[in-house]
Scaffold this motif. Structure first.
Motif, PDB file in Angstrom:
ATOM      1  N   ALA A  47       1.260  -4.463   6.664  1.00  0.00           N
ATOM      2  CA  ALA A  47       1.596  -5.406   5.826  1.00  0.00           C
ATOM      3  C   ALA A  47       3.139  -5.160   5.728  1.00  0.00           C
ATOM      4  O   ALA A  47       4.009  -6.058   5.588  1.00  0.00           O
ATOM      5  CB  ALA A  47       1.206  -4.886   4.447  1.00  0.00           C
ATOM      6  N   LEU A  48       3.835  -4.015   5.947  1.00  0.00           N
ATOM      7  CA  LEU A  48       5.223  -3.798   5.762  1.00  0.00           C
ATOM      8  C   LEU A  48       5.912  -4.347   7.168  1.00  0.00           C
ATOM      9  O   LEU A  48       7.022  -4.960   7.045  1.00  0.00           O
ATOM     10  CB  LEU A  48       5.546  -2.354   5.559  1.00  0.00           C
ATOM     11  N   ARG A  49       5.148  -4.196   8.197  1.00  0.00           N
ATOM     12  CA  ARG A  49       5.806  -4.841   9.325  1.00  0.00           C
ATOM     13  C   ARG A  49       5.669  -6.174   9.676  1.00  0.00           C
ATOM     14  O   ARG A  49       6.753  -6.960  10.082  1.00  0.00           O
ATOM     15  CB  ARG A  49       5.063  -4.041  10.600  1.00  0.00           C
ATOM     16  N   LEU A  50       4.450  -6.855   9.124  1.00  0.00           N
ATOM     17  CA  LEU A  50       4.106  -8.136   9.400  1.00  0.00           C
ATOM     18  C   LEU A  50       4.449  -9.017   8.148  1.00  0.00           C
ATOM     19  O   LEU A  50       4.877 -10.239   8.671  1.00  0.00           O
ATOM     20  CB  LEU A  50       2.833  -8.439   9.833  1.00  0.00           C
ATOM     21  N   ASP A  51       4.625  -8.556   7.071  1.00  0.00           N
ATOM     22  CA  ASP A  51       5.034  -9.170   5.940  1.00  0.00           C
ATOM     23  C   ASP A  51       4.410 -10.532   5.678  1.00  0.00           C
ATOM     24  O   ASP A  51       4.883 -11.465   5.650  1.00  0.00           O
ATOM     25  CB  ASP A  51       6.569  -9.900   6.119  1.00  0.00           C
ATOM     26  N   GLU A  68      -5.566   3.191  -3.048  1.00  0.00           N
ATOM     27  CA  GLU A  68      -4.323   3.564  -2.569  1.00  0.00           C
ATOM     28  C   GLU A  68      -3.311   2.912  -2.036  1.00  0.00           C
ATOM     29  O   GLU A  68      -2.186   2.785  -1.870  1.00  0.00           O
ATOM     30  CB  GLU A  68      -4.598   5.030  -1.577  1.00  0.00           C
ATOM     31  N   ALA A  69      -3.702   1.912  -0.989  1.00  0.00           N
ATOM     32  CA  ALA A  69      -3.049   1.045  -0.298  1.00  0.00           C
ATOM     33  C   ALA A  69      -2.228  -0.008  -1.300  1.00  0.00           C
ATOM     34  O   ALA A  69      -1.071  -0.110  -1.152  1.00  0.00           O
ATOM     35  CB  ALA A  69      -3.752   0.382   0.833  1.00  0.00           C
ATOM     36  N   ILE A  70      -3.078  -0.543  -2.236  1.00  0.00           N
ATOM     37  CA  ILE A  70      -2.270  -1.265  -2.918  1.00  0.00           C
ATOM     38  C   ILE A  70      -1.281  -0.446  -3.820  1.00  0.00           C
ATOM     39  O   ILE A  70       0.065  -1.176  -4.108  1.00  0.00           O
ATOM     40  CB  ILE A  70      -3.380  -1.852  -4.297  1.00  0.00           C
ATOM     41  N   ALA A  71      -1.364   0.686  -4.428  1.00  0.00           N
ATOM     42  CA  ALA A  71      -0.219   1.663  -4.824  1.00  0.00           C
ATOM     43  C   ALA A  71       0.759   1.678  -4.145  1.00  0.00           C
ATOM     44  O   ALA A  71       1.905   1.526  -4.585  1.00  0.00           O
ATOM     45  CB  ALA A  71      -1.106   2.551  -5.513  1.00  0.00           C
ATOM     46  N   ARG A  76       6.527   0.595  -2.643  1.00  0.00           N
ATOM     47  CA  ARG A  76       7.356   0.291  -1.747  1.00  0.00           C
ATOM     48  C   ARG A  76       8.049  -1.078  -1.668  1.00  0.00           C
ATOM     49  O   ARG A  76       8.729  -1.395  -0.817  1.00  0.00           O
ATOM     50  CB  ARG A  76       6.592   0.651  -0.179  1.00  0.00           C
ATOM     51  N   GLY A  77       7.704  -1.745  -3.006  1.00  0.00           N
ATOM     52  CA  GLY A  77       8.244  -2.964  -2.711  1.00  0.00           C
ATOM     53  C   GLY A  77       7.848  -4.256  -1.890  1.00  0.00           C
ATOM     54  O   GLY A  77       8.538  -5.010  -1.478  1.00  0.00           O
ATOM     55  N   GLY A 101      -1.860  -2.774  -8.835  1.00  0.00           N
ATOM     56  CA  GLY A 101      -0.837  -3.909  -8.513  1.00  0.00           C
ATOM     57  C   GLY A 101      -1.549  -5.109  -7.958  1.00  0.00           C
ATOM     58  O   GLY A 101      -0.967  -5.951  -7.434  1.00  0.00           O
ATOM     59  N   ALA A 102      -2.942  -5.058  -7.732  1.00  0.00           N
ATOM     60  CA  ALA A 102      -3.512  -6.273  -7.080  1.00  0.00           C
ATOM     61  C   ALA A 102      -3.077  -7.438  -7.903  1.00  0.00           C
ATOM     62  O   ALA A 102      -3.482  -7.473  -9.215  1.00  0.00           O
ATOM     63  CB  ALA A 102      -4.957  -6.077  -7.054  1.00  0.00           C
ATOM     64  N   THR A 103      -3.050  -8.486  -7.055  1.00  0.00           N
ATOM     65  CA  THR A 103      -2.807  -9.755  -7.999  1.00  0.00           C
ATOM     66  C   THR A 103      -4.198 -10.515  -8.235  1.00  0.00           C
ATOM     67  O   THR A 103      -4.263 -11.166  -9.217  1.00  0.00           O
ATOM     68  CB  THR A 103      -2.093 -11.025  -7.044  1.00  0.00           C
TER      69      THR A 103
END
Length: 213
Positions: A47-51, A68-71, A76-77, A101-103
């Protein structure tokens, strides 16, 4: 979002589910799947790499939980919005995921059109909840005996049980295959939910409330 393609990342430990979702979204030119992950840790990295615009996140996965992944993504913004897509709708699953933080939160039996609508809404930052999940959340908030803030996730319970045995943060991290920073995050959430300020008080309150046997 209507005038551009919504990009997606699929995070689920079942290959058949990932294949099915990829095929489903490939049938609509309004979506593009950028990648897939089989666990939470890999999902965060991708997610951080592919955005992507939206991450479709399962919750219970051997290679790192969805909560944990969502948190982690929230901390990490990450720009991506997380839409939980799972088979679990218990309070111990739904509330921690949304707190992390899930939408949105959908069940895997959601119709194709409902899923597409939910992804579009999530990409725009709008909250989407399946009817069953919405009912549970309303019930948790309205029931003073089990307020939402006091519902512990499965991983938080694991951390609490290890704390009760006198296990250090470093030992907990090694036992659960997570970082010490993640352990500290879980402890912070535990303290807030149990309304305490330290480990000893957390254990005492947990025994008093029957959270620990």
């Amino acid at each position: 979002m209507a005038d551009r393609t919504i990009t997606l990342l699929i995070v689920d430990d079942h290959p058949v589910v990932r294949d099915g979702l990829r095929g489903m979204f490939a049938s609509d030119p309004g979506f593009a799947v950028l990648g897939e992950a089989a666990g939470g840790a890999e999902g965060v990295e991708l997610a951080l790499r592919l955005d992507p615009d939206v991450v479709l996140m399962d919750l219970r996965m051997p290679a790192g939980s969805g909560v944990e992944a969502i948190a982690d993504l929230t901390r990490r913004g990450a720009r991506a919005k997380v839409l939980v897509l799972t088979t679990y709708d218990t309070d111990s699953d739904t509330i921690p995921a949304i707190e992390a933080g899930a939408t949105g939160y959908l069940l895997k039996d959601a119709p194709r059109d409902d899923l597409f609508t939910a992804v579009r809404a999530a990409a725009e930052g709008r909250t989407v909840l399946s009817p069953a999940v919405a009912s549970r959340l309303v019930g948790a908030v309205r029931n003073p005996a089990t307020p939402a803030a006091e519902v512990l996730s499965a991983r938080e319970r694991e951390v609490l049980e290890l704390v009760a045995r006198g296990t250090s943060n470093r030992e907990i991290a090694r036992e659960l295959f997570i970082s010490e920073a993640t352990v500290k995050t879980h402890l912070t959430h535990l303290y807030r939910k149990l309304r305490v300020n330290d480990r000893a008080a957390a254990v005492a309150v947990a025994y008093d409330r029957g959270i620990l046997g």
